[in-house]
Design an enzyme around this catalytic site. Sequence first.
Site, mmCIF file in Angstrom:
data_model
loop_
_atom_site.group_PDB
_atom_site.id
_atom_site.type_symbol
_atom_site.label_atom_id
_atom_site.label_comp_id
_atom_site.label_asym_id
_atom_site.label_seq_id
_atom_site.Cartn_x
_atom_site.Cartn_y
_atom_site.Cartn_z
ATOM 1 N N SER A 142 0.611 -5.895 -4.623
ATOM 2 C CA SER A 142 -0.416 -5.686 -3.586
ATOM 3 C C SER A 142 -1.539 -6.678 -3.839
ATOM 4 O O SER A 142 -1.630 -7.252 -4.934
ATOM 5 C CB SER A 142 -0.945 -4.253 -3.708
ATOM 6 O OG SER A 142 -2.097 -4.063 -2.927
ATOM 7 N N TYR A 155 -4.787 2.776 -9.272
ATOM 8 C CA TYR A 155 -3.812 2.134 -8.370
ATOM 9 C C TYR A 155 -3.764 0.624 -8.637
ATOM 10 O O TYR A 155 -2.679 0.052 -8.787
ATOM 11 C CB TYR A 155 -4.188 2.412 -6.908
ATOM 12 C CG TYR A 155 -3.251 1.749 -5.917
ATOM 13 C CD1 TYR A 155 -1.939 2.204 -5.744
ATOM 14 C CD2 TYR A 155 -3.666 0.657 -5.160
ATOM 15 C CE1 TYR A 155 -1.076 1.591 -4.851
ATOM 16 C CE2 TYR A 155 -2.806 0.043 -4.257
ATOM 17 C CZ TYR A 155 -1.515 0.509 -4.101
ATOM 18 O OH TYR A 155 -0.651 -0.102 -3.216
HETATM 19 N N1 LIG Z 1 0.431 -0.145 3.166
HETATM 20 C C1 LIG Z 1 -0.300 -1.025 2.513
HETATM 21 O O1 LIG Z 1 -1.441 -1.362 2.925
HETATM 22 C C2 LIG Z 1 0.224 -1.672 1.254
HETATM 23 C C3 LIG Z 1 -0.434 -2.795 0.760
HETATM 24 C C4 LIG Z 1 0.020 -3.377 -0.407
HETATM 25 C C5 LIG Z 1 1.117 -2.859 -1.065
HETATM 26 N N2 LIG Z 1 1.741 -1.747 -0.562
HETATM 27 C C6 LIG Z 1 2.890 -1.232 -1.315
HETATM 28 O O2 LIG Z 1 4.010 -1.183 -0.476
HETATM 29 C C7 LIG Z 1 4.931 -0.214 -0.962
HETATM 30 C C8 LIG Z 1 5.432 0.628 0.203
HETATM 31 O O3 LIG Z 1 4.361 1.384 0.736
HETATM 32 P P1 LIG Z 1 4.125 1.610 2.293
HETATM 33 O O4 LIG Z 1 2.821 1.027 2.637
HETATM 34 O O5 LIG Z 1 5.316 1.228 3.065
HETATM 35 O O6 LIG Z 1 3.872 3.212 2.301
HETATM 36 P P2 LIG Z 1 4.777 4.437 2.752
HETATM 37 O O7 LIG Z 1 5.136 4.321 4.178
HETATM 38 O O8 LIG Z 1 4.027 5.637 2.295
HETATM 39 O O9 LIG Z 1 6.097 4.260 1.896
HETATM 40 C C9 LIG Z 1 6.187 4.629 0.545
HETATM 41 C C10 LIG Z 1 7.655 4.830 0.211
HETATM 42 O O10 LIG Z 1 7.756 5.129 -1.184
HETATM 43 C C11 LIG Z 1 8.660 6.204 -1.320
HETATM 44 N N3 LIG Z 1 8.397 6.979 -2.529
HETATM 45 C C12 LIG Z 1 7.245 7.557 -2.933
HETATM 46 N N4 LIG Z 1 7.442 8.227 -4.077
HETATM 47 C C13 LIG Z 1 8.750 8.073 -4.399
HETATM 48 C C14 LIG Z 1 9.576 8.533 -5.460
HETATM 49 N N5 LIG Z 1 9.089 9.313 -6.444
HETATM 50 N N6 LIG Z 1 10.881 8.187 -5.460
HETATM 51 C C15 LIG Z 1 11.400 7.424 -4.476
HETATM 52 N N7 LIG Z 1 10.679 6.951 -3.447
HETATM 53 C C16 LIG Z 1 9.367 7.282 -3.415
HETATM 54 C C17 LIG Z 1 8.481 7.050 -0.065
HETATM 55 O O11 LIG Z 1 9.705 7.779 0.201
HETATM 56 P P3 LIG Z 1 9.932 9.344 -0.008
HETATM 57 O O12 LIG Z 1 8.590 10.008 0.108
HETATM 58 O O13 LIG Z 1 10.881 9.700 1.085
HETATM 59 O O14 LIG Z 1 10.536 9.456 -1.363
HETATM 60 C C18 LIG Z 1 8.276 5.976 0.989
HETATM 61 O O15 LIG Z 1 9.500 5.561 1.524
HETATM 62 C C19 LIG Z 1 4.184 0.579 -2.036
HETATM 63 O O16 LIG Z 1 4.597 0.133 -3.303
HETATM 64 C C20 LIG Z 1 2.731 0.204 -1.797
HETATM 65 O O17 LIG Z 1 1.966 0.299 -2.959
HETATM 66 C C21 LIG Z 1 1.339 -1.163 0.595
#
Ligand SMILES: NC(=O)c1ccc[n+]([C@@H]2O[C@H](COP(=O)([O-])OP(=O)(O)OC[C@H]3O[C@@H](n4cnc5c(N)ncnc54)[C@H](OP(=O)(O)O)[C@@H]3O)[C@@H](O)[C@H]2O)c1
Length: 249
Positions: A142, A155
């Site tokens: 990130s 985080y």
């Molecule tokens: N959105 C942003 O602004 C942003 C920016 C920078 C980086 N990121 C990174 O991008 C990645 C994806 O996030 P997103 O933004 O797409 O958010 P999201 O829609 O909340 O997706 C998070 C995913 O992680 C999975 N997850 C959470 N806990 C888990 C566990 N214990 N085992 C397996 N899967 C798990 C969730 O699936 P289940 O709940 O179904 O298990 C979900 O599919 C993350 O690493 C986040 O830190 C996001």
Amino acid sequence: MSDLSGKSAIVTGASSGIGEATARRLAAEGAGIALAARRTDRLEDLQAEIEADGGEAIVVATDVTDREQVQALADATLAAFGSIDILINNAGVMPLSFIKNLHEDEWEQMVDVNVKGVLHCVGAVLPTMLEQESGHIVNVSSTAGRRLFPGGAVYCGTKHFVRALSEGMRKELAPHHNIRVTSIQPGAVDTELTNTITDEEVIEMFEERHSGIEPLESDDIAESILYVVTAPDRVDVEELMVLPSDQRT
Ligand SMILES: NC(=O)c1ccc[n+]([C@@H]2O[C@H](COP(=O)([O-])OP(=O)(O)OC[C@H]3O[C@@H](n4cnc5c(N)ncnc54)[C@H](OP(=O)(O)O)[C@@H]3O)[C@@H](O)[C@H]2O)c1
């Protein structure tokens, strides 16, 4: 022939947001996808969508904090597709909080998913990639892996870890084993990620911080990941930071 035909990819966190969009995009390029997360109903919907478009996907219920489940994910991928070519190490949580408010369970959850979960996935796919003498691991860090902000100490710590791990892995694996490692560093993306924030003070601050910013869409990051994994073998994108045009911090 599509760019990724004949290849397989594990996508963790494929049940929503960036993981879901990336799984869909890589499948459209011909990769067989192992869809991993805990919410299997969503994974099954995505599998049906991918198959309806002529792609191939398996669903593997996976909690990345459980090393045995992650090993079973790698085994199922190998059994279904005969190789593990790409890992999108994406599952993550972001229950931001101010340190003074002592959300210790949430600190631990972030370490379990964002740090240990990422390591479990690396450990599960590496033996196969080493044997194949090829592979590509994309770890989702990130901008929080490069910058700190109030409410994000833990985080950001986990995302700094992911970036450091990626750089270290690349130094060892790229030159000797033909395994590419990339850290993707998105800025604000419109997903469900903020839903887990319970600290009221942070929710207020976060809304203020992001007001007036048009966030990225998950598809924007999926497109960036596609670029990275379809680059010619001689090209190893070590880090890729992708931000909304009007995001400053
Ligand atoms: N959105 C942003 O602004 C942003 C920016 C920078 C980086 N990121 C990174 O991008 C990645 C994806 O996030 P997103 O933004 O797409 O958010 P999201 O829609 O909340 O997706 C998070 C995913 O992680 C999975 N997850 C959470 N806990 C888990 C566990 N214990 N085992 C397996 N899967 C798990 C969730 O699936 P289940 O709940 O179904 O298990 C979900 O599919 C993350 O690493 C986040 O830190 C996001």
